[in-house]
Design a protein around this motif. Structure first.
Motif: not given
Lengths: 269, 196
Positions: A47, A49, A51, B96, B99-100, B102-107, B110, B192-196
């Motif tokens: 999903x 999200x 950050x 960045x 690095x983020x 790992x910290x914010x747990x996204x792969x 987007x 900010x980022x949109x991630x998944x």
């Protein structure tokens, strides 16, 4: 120096004397742990999200720069970041300055160029230690490369360090190296409107050196207009006019250097 | 930004984003129409290249890589000397993001929202172009870049008030003074980022 070092970028080369040091290090980057509580663990990877990052793009460079600045402060060093377009006479100015000061002061030089060690060779011929950093495809020096140069150069306490940046009036303006001042060198053979054409650099600099003044009689260069443009971009900028070739005005530059060095010695920040 | 109709220089479609020139280049072999004049920049002369321009244009240009399919080629060795401010900014952005991750747990990233001040010296078209090139094959491959433009603001000392400025060399729109201290609009931030 590697407290914040994460060097995995093996694309620049340092030239110390005639040797070339490869620049691949183990990675020991220290992360900023800005955990976002809502998202920090067990995410649903399918999903999308949001950050929050809220971080300066140059935050990493700025951390290295702060580390360099602390290093310089501990040693009461005066560090100047010399910036200009190619051909302004930076290296010649440096050589003449070193010749006049080297008996009184410890001086070291970091030379930044995209390719070749020619400038560092010219500086070393004056008898002071110099280290060449080739930035390769990079258009500026960054604080990380400077930090590694310090490990090799080991500058002395109370010494003067000149960092001659890549000849480029655009990119180096954004990259703090930890210096006390950016000094922008503009030769009178360039246009007097350079300060407003490349405002970022003149905005970032504390001192502008108007070089090659010996050529003024042969040119239409309007010094007053140039100074006015520089002040328009940066009301705080100070200006010195000189000719590194004839020596005219060099005494004022040397007095400025000695005064600034004195300020570093009393821990003035 | 687009192909350059009417220009002598043609590049394949994929290189069309981000190339341009600050000004026309009189005496240079390379010319393009006035409307493409906002954006690229060259650092130095290019030895061995057919393309030359006068010394005063030397501060600023840039190309990232060879341009297969383009009429314009230069030797491989020159590639190292050609660079771009926005390119290195994008490398910093990618660092960045990695690095983020790992910290914010996204792969996967987007969308990236940046705040870019109008006084930051960043050419946003060049930034978009560099971004697409830099993130290729990374966790942000094909990510969308959203740029939030932050207006320039400075404190006018004589007026004792904040005024809007477009350029670092602007004068106060009220009193005409250049005693201005920029206090906003020079930032370059990842918001900010949109991630998944």
């Amino acid at each position: 120096m590697c407290g914040v070092c994460g060097c995995g970028e093996g694309h620049s080369h340092l030239h110390d004397d005639d040797h070339e040091h490869s620049h691949d290090h183990h990675d020991h980057d220290h992360h900023d742990h800005e955990h976002n509580a809502a998202h920090s663990h067990a995410p649903d990877l399918s999903q999308a999200r949001m950050v929050q990052i809220e971080q300066d793009i140059l935050a990493k460079n700025n951390r290295y720069a702060a580390e360099n600045r602390r290093y310089f402060g501990e040693r009461s060093m005066l560090v100047l970041n010399l910036v200009s377009s190619p051909g302004s006479g930076k290296t010649t100015l440096l050589i003449e300055t070193i010749a006049l000061l080297k008996d009184d002061l410890d001086i070291t030089v970091i030379e930044g160029d995209q390719q070749t060690a020619r400038d560092a060779d010219r500086i070393r011929a004056t008898g002071v230690p110099a280290l060449q950093i080739n930035t390769g495809k990079g258009c500026h020096l960054d604080a990380h490369k400077v930090g590694h140069a310090l490990e090799i150069l080991q500058p002395k306490n109370h010494s003067l360090l000149f960092i001659e940046n890549v000849g480029n009036l655009v990119c180096p303006s954004a990259f703090d190296l930890g210096e006390a001042h950016k000094v922008v060198i503009l030769s009178v053979t360039e246009g007097e409107d350079k300060p407003i054409k490349y405002p970022d650099m003149f905005h970032a600099a504390d001192l502008m050196i108007l070089n090659k003044t010996d050529l003024l009689p042969h040119l239409d260069f309007d010094s007053e207009q140039c100074i006015q443009y520089a002040k328009q971009v940066n009301p705080r900028i100070k200006i010195l006019s000189l000719s590194a070739k004839t020596g005219e005005g060099m005494d004022n530059w040397l007095r400025w250097l000695k005064a600034e060095l004195e300020l570093q010695r009393i821990g003035y920040a | 930004m687009t192909n350059l109709p009417g220009a002598d220089l043609h590049l394949p479609e994929e290189y069309m984003v981000g190339i341009a020139c600050m000004t026309n280049l009189p005496e240079a072999d390379l010319h393009w129409p006035e409307e493409y004049m906002a954006g690229i920049v060259c650092m130095t002369n290019l030895p061995g290249v057919d393309l030359h321009w006068p010394e005063e244009y030397m501060a600023g240009i840039v190309c990232m890589t060879n341009l297969p399919g383009a009429d314009l080629h230069w030797p491989e060795g020159c590639m190292a000397g050609i660079a771009m401010h926005e390119m290195s900014l994008c490398e910093s952005i990618l660092q960045v993001l990695e690095q983020q991750a790992e910290v914010q747990q996204y792969r996967k990233v987007k969308t990236v929202w940046l705040e870019i001040g109008v006084l930051s010296g960043v050419e946003t078209d060049a930034l978009r172009f560099s971004f697409d090139v830099v993130v290729q094959g990374s966790l942000a491959d094909h990510a969308r870049l959203e740029i939030i433009e932050i207006p320039g603001q400075a404190w006018c000392m004589p007026c004792s008030r904040n005024v809007v400025v477009q350029q670092l060399y602007d004068l106060c729109p009220y009193c005409g003074s250049h005693q201005l201290q920029v206090n906003s609009g020079d930032q370059m931030r990842i918001k900010e980022l949109e991630v998944e």
